[in-house]
Write an enzyme that holds these catalytic residues in place. Sequence first.
Site, PDB file in Angstrom:
ATOM      1  N   SER A  11      65.083 -13.970  55.136  1.00  0.00           N
ATOM      2  CA  SER A  11      64.487 -13.791  56.461  1.00  0.00           C
ATOM      3  C   SER A  11      63.084 -13.190  56.420  1.00  0.00           C
ATOM      4  O   SER A  11      62.347 -13.281  57.407  1.00  0.00           O
ATOM      5  CB  SER A  11      65.397 -12.918  57.338  1.00  0.00           C
ATOM      6  OG  SER A  11      65.656 -11.674  56.719  1.00  0.00           O
ATOM      7  N   ASP A  32      62.403  -4.733  63.640  1.00  0.00           N
ATOM      8  CA  ASP A  32      63.817  -4.524  63.924  1.00  0.00           C
ATOM      9  C   ASP A  32      64.418  -3.676  62.807  1.00  0.00           C
ATOM     10  O   ASP A  32      63.673  -3.014  62.072  1.00  0.00           O
ATOM     11  CB  ASP A  32      64.564  -5.857  64.135  1.00  0.00           C
ATOM     12  CG  ASP A  32      64.476  -6.779  62.920  1.00  0.00           C
ATOM     13  OD1 ASP A  32      64.275  -6.280  61.785  1.00  0.00           O
ATOM     14  OD2 ASP A  32      64.622  -8.010  63.093  1.00  0.00           O
ATOM     15  N   HIS A  38      63.269  -5.819  59.291  1.00  0.00           N
ATOM     16  CA  HIS A  38      62.037  -6.559  59.010  1.00  0.00           C
ATOM     17  C   HIS A  38      60.774  -5.832  59.466  1.00  0.00           C
ATOM     18  O   HIS A  38      60.753  -5.259  60.565  1.00  0.00           O
ATOM     19  CB  HIS A  38      62.101  -7.927  59.694  1.00  0.00           C
ATOM     20  CG  HIS A  38      63.346  -8.689  59.383  1.00  0.00           C
ATOM     21  ND1 HIS A  38      64.420  -8.750  60.253  1.00  0.00           N
ATOM     22  CD2 HIS A  38      63.702  -9.398  58.283  1.00  0.00           C
ATOM     23  CE1 HIS A  38      65.379  -9.481  59.705  1.00  0.00           C
ATOM     24  NE2 HIS A  38      64.976  -9.885  58.509  1.00  0.00           N
TER      25      HIS A  38
END
EC number: 3.1.1.-
Length: 357
Positions: free
Chosen positions: A34, A322, A325
């Site tokens: 991600s 978040d 990240h």
Amino acid sequence: MMILRLALVAVISSSVAAQSASTTSLVTYIFGDSLTEVGNNNYLQYSLARSDFPWYGIDFSGGQATGRFTNGRTIGDIISTKLGIPSPPPYLSLSRNDDAFLNGINYASGGAGILNETGLYFIQRLTFDDQINCFKKTKEVIRAKIGDRAANKHVNDAMYFIGLGSNDYVNNFLQPFMADGQQYTHDEFVELLTSTLDNQLTTIYKLGARKVIFHGLGPLGCIPSQRVKSKTDMCLKRVNEWVMEFNTKTKKLLEGLNKRLPGAKFAFADTYPAVLDLIDNPTRYGFKVANTSCCNVDTSVGGLCLPNSKMCKNRKDFVFWDAFHPSDSANQILADQLFSSLLSSSHSPAPAPKNNR
């Protein structure tokens, strides 16, 4: 460290030189999770590892969610800009006849790990083995378009960015309900990771990859989702020690591959010191908050910035977007530092991580 730093400069320099000597642009292939995904999971109907909803992408061009797990750009996006090329599109967005196969592709997938069992509870994601298989199919498409000899040269000349391993800890070994954390000691687990990675990188080499940059892990014990487990709001020392052990063993693995595989230029990008300094000294870089996320989701299930999340007033104040990240602004700082270290004429070793972390 010095050998690997010089190898990094060699990889970058040879790729830029090849680009300058040719009428074609530099081609990059990106494998990862991600931290570098640009939308592959949007095409996986049942994937629970998706970010195709507000407020993701609010600071990206157009202000819309694209599948990137941040409010703006990934480090990969910024590196592409620095290389003077467009950010490669997600593999799953392309049709088989798309000419984009010749210009570089992003295979990264949120939830992906080195191990196939990592991120299993996300239902669908492209594991590293899946991504390698996608690259194999990519080469078949390229071969059909330009012929065998030209296809081999194409993949030999390309540059490969690989960044995986975070999920093998955060969404596997550190999860009490996952078997690996119960079945293995950390010494056994890191051996499993590096032996698996050895086979995977050898497979990529056999498919034609020669110039590879592997991004090491950052201080995972300091990301918000892990930090909230500390009673004192401090980084988790044991997790960071495990990460550093993984990084050390991966560096040695890459050195071994360079000796074993003719023409291989596999380099390790050690981002741990830069990320740790950014977290320890946020004001030095223009940030105010590094111990919690902009979206205030550190303890939420999933840790993502959902549409009903209470977003911070000034996103540029926060290192983390978040619970997992970095923010767009933090990615800019880290990408700048990475390129500065790669292309610096000094070639001085990066500082060692602090002992108290």
